[in-house]
Structure formats: C-alpha cells, structure tokens
Design an enzyme around this catalytic site. Structure first.
Site, PDB file in Angstrom:
ATOM      1  N   HIS A 129      18.178  -9.015 -12.215  1.00 16.73           N
ATOM      2  CA  HIS A 129      18.587  -9.583 -13.498  1.00 16.73           C
ATOM      3  C   HIS A 129      18.998  -8.495 -14.493  1.00 16.73           C
ATOM      4  O   HIS A 129      18.641  -7.325 -14.370  1.00 16.73           O
ATOM      5  CB  HIS A 129      17.454 -10.416 -14.096  1.00 16.73           C
ATOM      6  CG  HIS A 129      16.214  -9.616 -14.414  1.00 16.73           C
ATOM      7  ND1 HIS A 129      16.115  -8.797 -15.523  1.00 16.73           N
ATOM      8  CD2 HIS A 129      15.037  -9.511 -13.769  1.00 16.73           C
ATOM      9  CE1 HIS A 129      14.929  -8.216 -15.548  1.00 16.73           C
ATOM     10  NE2 HIS A 129      14.254  -8.631 -14.493  1.00 16.73           N
ATOM     11  N   GLU A 168       8.700 -12.825 -10.371  1.00 14.20           N
ATOM     12  CA  GLU A 168       8.301 -11.420 -10.477  1.00 14.20           C
ATOM     13  C   GLU A 168       6.800 -11.235 -10.243  1.00 14.20           C
ATOM     14  O   GLU A 168       6.008 -12.181 -10.354  1.00 14.20           O
ATOM     15  CB  GLU A 168       8.701 -10.869 -11.860  1.00 14.20           C
ATOM     16  CG  GLU A 168       8.366  -9.399 -12.125  1.00 14.20           C
ATOM     17  CD  GLU A 168       9.022  -8.415 -11.156  1.00 14.20           C
ATOM     18  OE1 GLU A 168       8.766  -8.533  -9.941  1.00 14.20           O
ATOM     19  OE2 GLU A 168       9.732  -7.505 -11.630  1.00 14.20           O
TER      20      GLU A 168
END
Length: 448
Positions: free
Chosen positions: A236, A310
C-alpha cells in the site's frame, strides 16, 4: 554506513540473440541492442556516486561495463575479478537451448528441477570427476563477497556480470539456498540493489531485484514457453503513521496524500498491464491503493482476504520507537535483530503472520490456476505480509524477514510457469522507479 552494491547483468550478446548457451565461452560479444541497453543503464545511474566498478573478464560483461563507464560523469576505475566469471557448463557451451534436452535429457531435467544436484562428469589428469556447476558458482559468489566487503566498507559499488553468477551473488548474500537457483530472474541489463550493513555474515537487505524499467520495459517478460499465472504483489501507499514511523499494525490508518499519489503513480505505470482479478487486505490503506490501481480496470472486482491483514503489533500499536523502548526495554532491538523470536505484547509473533499469509497466498494461486487460461492477478497488502510471502517464495525463513525491502507503493512480480504445483519465478522485487526517485527506493522507512 551501509555498503551499497548495484548488480547489473551484461547487455544482450550474440549468443543471447541466437539462443545459445554461453557459460564461460568467450566468443559471445555485445549486440548493438546490448550496447544501447548498457547506455540506458548508465542513464539510470546518473546521480549515483560510484566508488568502484567490478566486472567479469568475459567480453560481453567487460564491454557492458566499459559502455556504462564511458557514459558516466567521472566514472571510477574498472576492475576485473575472476570470481565474477559465469557458470561453468563445459558440455553445453555453444549449444542451442533446444538441444540441451535432446543431448542429455536426464541431466537437463535435473538442471531444471534440482539445479543444486546437477553435475557434469569431467575428465581431468586425476581421472573423471563430478563438477557441480551451481554449487561451485554459489561458493564462488561467497568468496567474492568475503573479499569485496573487507575492502569497500561504506562505499557504493557497481558489479557487471552474468545471469548465473548474478543469481548466486544475490542468493548467497541473503541466504537463498542453491536449490532455488531458477527462482530468481536476471534480464539483460537488469539492475539489482543490495545493502550490506557490515561484514560478511551481517544482515543484508535486498532492496530491489531485476529492475528493467530503465530500458522502457514495464515488467519483465515471463520465461518461455508459457506462464500459467502472474501475480503483481503491491504494498500500500504511504500513511501518515508510515511517515512519522509510528507503529500501525492492525490500526486501520488510511493513505495520506503522498500515499494516494504513490497509488496513482503505480496505477499509471500498470495502466496497460492486463489483469484478470484483484485481491486486497480488508484494511483501508491497501484497499484504497488497490481501488486507485483498478480505476483503469473497471471490469475487475476487488476481493478481500482477511488473512492478508497486517501483523498485529498488540500494545506497540500507536506508539513510537522511543515509547516502545521505555515500556518494553530491549524488545524492539530484538525485533530488529532476531524478529522470529519476538512475541508482540498482546499481538502476534512472526510465525503466526507467516502461517496465515502463506495460507492466503496459496488459496489465491490455487483458485487462479483452476482457470484453463493464463491469469494475471493483483494482490495488495502490507509491509510485513509482503515480506513473509517473498521470503517463503525464495526458500527463506522468518529469521530472514529484514532481508527483503518493501517500499510504499512498490510492485513485485511473481510468475508460476507450471501452475500452483511448481516453483515460482521472482521476476522483480520492490519496483519503485515509477515513483520518481530513480533506481533507489526512497519511500518512508520505519515502523510497519
């Protein structure tokens, strides 16, 4: 200060153009395309202050190094090293690639499937001996590193060599086993970047693998004859917490303006790349990155996979390094030096992240490979997730977590020529050139 090593494969040679095996044969020389691509490498290196250039003594590498140096401002002296010679394949030199399987089908099968076990029997004054080309080359690479690092601490070096030795230089530096020799790609005039933190045996970071964008190539081509699946693994874009090195983990922090810009730059770069599907972590920052990339692919729906979330930093989340050190003395340093041993307070350990990320990855590739047609997919996730996936694909372990770099907005390309059941080919890792910083990754560094 780290020792930065930029590794370049020689430009297209006459034997490359003819699809013939070169090895240590020194008949092959640069083609005009090879010379032009070497000049493009020189252009990509403008602004990078080089202290020394090493090259293989074989003509095709020497000519590439000389061409690069001739186009640089104030180039350093060129040095040759016998430890940069290409892989030694005496029985195959000069053969067309199509002839290898016909001449030695069993040996060729071993070469392709178990390169670390492949050998050639050579006649010597002492009698017949087994020569293991890949194992010998891997040892040659290790010897080169041990000699080089002691002489060039804190410098920036350029190495110009060959497909095989470049692979072994990269593999031996970060601990990829010789069995994975065919797992990494080296295109003609591709650029790789390694960062050594100290001497041989200390941590080495693979900053990038097989960059080809400086030659006007968006992504490396799959190896012939076909490719069942290609996955574009993207980290990202930047968040505000990335920028200030604040641990985010499972905190759902969105992209900041720079992160949105990075995602847009990735989208523009990949605009013409065909996609068949897209998968993202369900968190805001990768989802938004994926959605920006998919603006040019309006018919591709975005799926999410919860196992791509994550790493859970637990009580570290929301904190800066100084706060973590005050609250959990010594644990942060352990995370930086032995990440596989750390249990995040009320969070995850690296093995847990590894296990779930690999489950997600395998599910993605197995589903894609059910299609009768070759597939190209986009997968957008996070720093830790991407690192453990790449480590796994390279035959590494959780302890190698810091050997792989993942910049904000970076793209890595993984091919599966034989589908879900075969080993992957890492075509490029951590490509960030389209973000405007050249061949070096200058994205935010710090907390995950």
């Amino acid at each position: 200060m780290a020792t930065r090593v930029i590794i370049v494969r020689h430009g297209q040679s006459t034997y490359n153009a003819q699809q013939r095996i070169q090895g240590r044969c020194d008949e092959s020389v640069l083609t005009e395309q090879g010379r032009q691509d070497a000049l493009k490498v020189a252009q990509a290196l403008q602004g990078v202050q080089l202290d020394t250039i090493y090259h293989s003594p074989l003509q095709r590498a020497a000519q590439t190094a000389q061409t690069i140096a001739s186009a640089l401002e104030n180039p350093p002296a060129l040095q040759t090293s016998p430890h940069l010679l290409e892989i030694d394949l005496p029985h195959w030199e000069g053969l067309h690639k199509s002839e290898m399987g016909q001449k030695d089908p069993d040996g060729y099968r071993c070469w392709k499937e178990r390169p670390h076990e492949f050998f050639m029997t050579l006649s010597t004054p002492e009698g017949e001996q087994k020569h293991y080309p890949v194992l010998s080359l891997y040892e040659q690479a290790q010897t080169f590193w041990q000699t080089l690092l002691s002489q060039h601490q804190g410098q920036t070096l350029l190495i110009v060599a060959h497909n095989g030795i470049n692979r072994c230089l990269l593999m031996s530096a970060i601990g990829i086993p010789p069995a994975r020799y065919h797992t990494i790609q080296q295109s003609n005039c591709a650029i790789n970047v390694l960062n050594f933190t100290g001497n041989w045996g200390d941590t080495v970071q693979l900053e990038s693998l097989n960059q080809v964008s400086h030659m006007g190539i968006t992504l490396p081509s799959p190896r012939p004859p076909h490719n069942k699946l290609r996955l574009l693994l993207v980290r990202h874009g930047e968040t505000e917490w990335n920028r200030v090195s604040r641990f985010q983990g499972t905190r759902d922090i969105p992209l900041n303006e720079k992160g949105k810009s990075q995602a847009q730059q990735a989208a523009d770069y990949l605009k013409e790349v065909h996609l068949d599907f897209a998968v993202s972590s369900p968190m805001l920052r990768p989802k938004e990155t994926a959605e920006i990339i998919l603006q040019y692919h309006p018919n591709i729906p975005l799926e999410t996979h919860p196992q791509l979330e994550e790493i859970g930093h637990g009580l570290w989340e929301g904190k800066y390094e100084s706060e973590i050190e005050a609250e959990f003395p010594g644990l942060l340093n352990e995370w930086k030096t032995s990440p596989e041993t750390v249990q995040m307070p009320e969070g995850e350990n690296l093995q847990q992240v590894w296990d779930r990320a690999i489950v997600a990855w395998q599910e993605i590739i197995e589903k894609a490979c059910q299609s009768p047609e070759p597939q190209v997919g986009l997968v957008v996730a996070h720093d830790a997730i991407n690192k453990v996936i790449l480590c796994y694909l390279l035959g590494l372990e959780p302890k190698n977590f810091w050997n792989i770099k993942q910049g904000n907005g970076a793209v890595s390309v993984i091919d599966y020529p034989k589908g879900a059941g075969g080993l992957p080919v890492l075509q490029t890792i951590n490509l960030t050139t389209y973000l405007g910083s050249g061949i070096l990754d200058k994205t935010a560094a710090g907390a995950l």
